[in-house]
Design a protein around this motif. Structure first.
Motif, PDB file in Angstrom:
ATOM      1  N   ARG A  74       0.850  -1.195   0.000  1.00 35.54           N
ATOM      2  CA  ARG A  74       0.000   0.000   0.000  1.00 35.54           C
ATOM      3  C   ARG A  74       0.884   1.243   0.000  1.00 35.54           C
ATOM      4  O   ARG A  74       0.836   2.067   0.902  1.00 35.54           O
ATOM      5  CB  ARG A  74      -0.911  -0.018   1.214  1.00 35.54           C
ATOM      6  CG  ARG A  74      -1.892  -1.175   1.156  1.00 35.54           C
ATOM      7  CD  ARG A  74      -2.907  -1.105   2.280  1.00 35.54           C
ATOM      8  NE  ARG A  74      -3.848  -2.200   2.138  1.00 35.54           N
ATOM      9  CZ  ARG A  74      -3.752  -3.347   2.784  1.00 35.54           C
ATOM     10  NH1 ARG A  74      -2.752  -3.570   3.607  1.00 35.54           N
ATOM     11  NH2 ARG A  74      -4.664  -4.281   2.603  1.00 35.54           N
ATOM     12  N   GLY A  75       1.726   1.370  -1.006  1.00 33.60           N
ATOM     13  CA  GLY A  75       2.581   2.531  -1.138  1.00 33.60           C
ATOM     14  C   GLY A  75       4.020   2.317  -0.728  1.00 33.60           C
ATOM     15  O   GLY A  75       4.899   3.021  -1.191  1.00 33.60           O
ATOM     16  N   ASP A 102       7.023  -5.970 -17.716  1.00 33.68           N
ATOM     17  CA  ASP A 102       7.295  -4.766 -18.503  1.00 33.68           C
ATOM     18  C   ASP A 102       8.521  -4.058 -17.931  1.00 33.68           C
ATOM     19  O   ASP A 102       8.470  -3.544 -16.814  1.00 33.68           O
ATOM     20  CB  ASP A 102       6.076  -3.849 -18.463  1.00 33.68           C
ATOM     21  CG  ASP A 102       6.234  -2.586 -19.288  1.00 33.68           C
ATOM     22  OD1 ASP A 102       7.349  -2.288 -19.751  1.00 33.68           O
ATOM     23  OD2 ASP A 102       5.219  -1.886 -19.459  1.00 33.68           O
ATOM     24  N   PRO A 103       9.629  -3.992 -18.694  1.00 35.42           N
ATOM     25  CA  PRO A 103      10.843  -3.363 -18.167  1.00 35.42           C
ATOM     26  C   PRO A 103      10.731  -1.847 -18.016  1.00 35.42           C
ATOM     27  O   PRO A 103      11.610  -1.217 -17.435  1.00 35.42           O
ATOM     28  CB  PRO A 103      11.912  -3.739 -19.193  1.00 35.42           C
ATOM     29  CG  PRO A 103      11.160  -3.935 -20.455  1.00 35.42           C
ATOM     30  CD  PRO A 103       9.825  -4.502 -20.044  1.00 35.42           C
ATOM     31  N   ASN A 104       9.645  -1.252 -18.515  1.00 32.86           N
ATOM     32  CA  ASN A 104       9.458   0.196 -18.417  1.00 32.86           C
ATOM     33  C   ASN A 104       8.333   0.596 -17.475  1.00 32.86           C
ATOM     34  O   ASN A 104       8.013   1.776 -17.361  1.00 32.86           O
ATOM     35  CB  ASN A 104       9.193   0.776 -19.812  1.00 32.86           C
ATOM     36  CG  ASN A 104      10.418   0.647 -20.676  1.00 32.86           C
ATOM     37  OD1 ASN A 104      11.466   1.207 -20.372  1.00 32.86           O
ATOM     38  ND2 ASN A 104      10.308  -0.123 -21.736  1.00 32.86           N
ATOM     39  N   LEU A 105       7.732  -0.382 -16.801  1.00 30.58           N
ATOM     40  CA  LEU A 105       6.615  -0.090 -15.906  1.00 30.58           C
ATOM     41  C   LEU A 105       7.116   0.573 -14.630  1.00 30.58           C
ATOM     42  O   LEU A 105       7.892  -0.015 -13.876  1.00 30.58           O
ATOM     43  CB  LEU A 105       5.850  -1.374 -15.559  1.00 30.58           C
ATOM     44  CG  LEU A 105       4.637  -1.206 -14.661  1.00 30.58           C
ATOM     45  CD1 LEU A 105       3.568  -0.353 -15.350  1.00 30.58           C
ATOM     46  CD2 LEU A 105       4.073  -2.577 -14.300  1.00 30.58           C
ATOM     47  N   THR A 111       3.870   6.592 -11.465  1.00 29.59           N
ATOM     48  CA  THR A 111       4.485   7.874 -11.106  1.00 29.59           C
ATOM     49  C   THR A 111       5.838   7.728 -10.419  1.00 29.59           C
ATOM     50  O   THR A 111       6.532   8.720 -10.199  1.00 29.59           O
ATOM     51  CB  THR A 111       3.559   8.679 -10.167  1.00 29.59           C
ATOM     52  OG1 THR A 111       3.397   7.955  -8.947  1.00 29.59           O
ATOM     53  CG2 THR A 111       2.212   8.939 -10.811  1.00 29.59           C
ATOM     54  N   GLY A 112       6.229   6.504 -10.079  1.00 26.46           N
ATOM     55  CA  GLY A 112       7.469   6.281  -9.330  1.00 26.46           C
ATOM     56  C   GLY A 112       8.627   5.872 -10.222  1.00 26.46           C
ATOM     57  O   GLY A 112       8.639   6.124 -11.427  1.00 26.46           O
ATOM     58  N   GLY A 113       9.587   5.201  -9.617  1.00 24.58           N
ATOM     59  CA  GLY A 113      10.787   4.772 -10.327  1.00 24.58           C
ATOM     60  C   GLY A 113      10.527   3.573 -11.214  1.00 24.58           C
ATOM     61  O   GLY A 113       9.591   2.801 -11.001  1.00 24.58           O
ATOM     62  N   SER A 114      11.370   3.433 -12.213  1.00 25.91           N
ATOM     63  CA  SER A 114      11.309   2.277 -13.105  1.00 25.91           C
ATOM     64  C   SER A 114      12.312   1.236 -12.626  1.00 25.91           C
ATOM     65  O   SER A 114      13.209   1.548 -11.828  1.00 25.91           O
ATOM     66  CB  SER A 114      11.655   2.704 -14.540  1.00 25.91           C
ATOM     67  OG  SER A 114      13.043   3.000 -14.635  1.00 25.91           O
ATOM     68  N   PRO A 115      12.211   0.009 -13.136  1.00 26.67           N
ATOM     69  CA  PRO A 115      13.214  -0.993 -12.774  1.00 26.67           C
ATOM     70  C   PRO A 115      14.637  -0.529 -13.104  1.00 26.67           C
ATOM     71  O   PRO A 115      15.564  -0.743 -12.318  1.00 26.67           O
ATOM     72  CB  PRO A 115      12.815  -2.214 -13.614  1.00 26.67           C
ATOM     73  CG  PRO A 115      11.350  -2.049 -13.830  1.00 26.67           C
ATOM     74  CD  PRO A 115      11.139  -0.571 -13.963  1.00 26.67           C
ATOM     75  N   LEU A 116      14.791   0.149 -14.240  1.00 21.11           N
ATOM     76  CA  LEU A 116      16.114   0.635 -14.638  1.00 21.11           C
ATOM     77  C   LEU A 116      16.616   1.704 -13.673  1.00 21.11           C
ATOM     78  O   LEU A 116      17.801   1.712 -13.312  1.00 21.11           O
ATOM     79  CB  LEU A 116      16.071   1.168 -16.072  1.00 21.11           C
ATOM     80  CG  LEU A 116      17.412   1.561 -16.686  1.00 21.11           C
ATOM     81  CD1 LEU A 116      18.382   0.379 -16.708  1.00 21.11           C
ATOM     82  CD2 LEU A 116      17.200   2.106 -18.095  1.00 21.11           C
TER      83      LEU A 116
END
Length: 139
Positions: A74-75, A102-105, A111-116
């Motif tokens: 929850r966040g 999804d490597p870009n999700l 709205t937060g960080g991506s895996p990369l």
């Protein structure tokens, strides 16, 4: 299955996944625990396994039907791929990508960080390279 039993199985599945207890995960899945569930805090078993680098458990949960892109918590948590990338768990990242993560999700509902972002912050160069090869785009 009644609600109480489902809740109990879900809690036990998240704990088994967190500890990489593949035999326990297998037994709980056979007992009817849904692969795509949450515990009382909203943590999914796939996220718990991913963030702890339990790649074999990640593979089992994905094979049992867990979605690789469902956010956990929850966040305070995020996607399984972000969790694995954050800690440089390359084998878990590889398993998630192989099952369509999804490597870009971005986490936090986009709205937060991506895996990369997480892998590069680590820094985890092997995980970063794996994500780039899978089509991750730098921010």
């Amino acid at each position: 299955m009644n609600r109480r039993r489902r809740k109990k199985l879900s809690k036990r599945l998240v704990l088994a996944a967190m500890f990489g207890d593949t035999a326990g995960v297998d037994a709980l899945l056979r007992a009817g625990a849904p692969a795509e569930t949450t515990d009382a805090e909203g943590t999914t078993p796939l996220y718990a396994a991913s963030v702890h680098g339990a790649a074999d458990t990640v593979r089992r949960l994905l094979a049992a039907g867990a979605s690789p892109d469902i956010e956990s918590g929850r966040g305070a948590e995020g996607t399984p791929l972000c969790g694995a990338a954050c800690w440089g768990h390359t084998e878990a990242v590889r398993a998630l990508l192989a099952h369509g993560a999804d490597p870009n999700l971005r986490e936090d509902h986009g709205t937060g960080g991506s895996p990369l972002d997480w892998a590069a912050t680590g820094p985890h160069p092997e995980t970063t390279a794996l994500l780039l090869a899978a089509g991750a785009r730098p921010s």
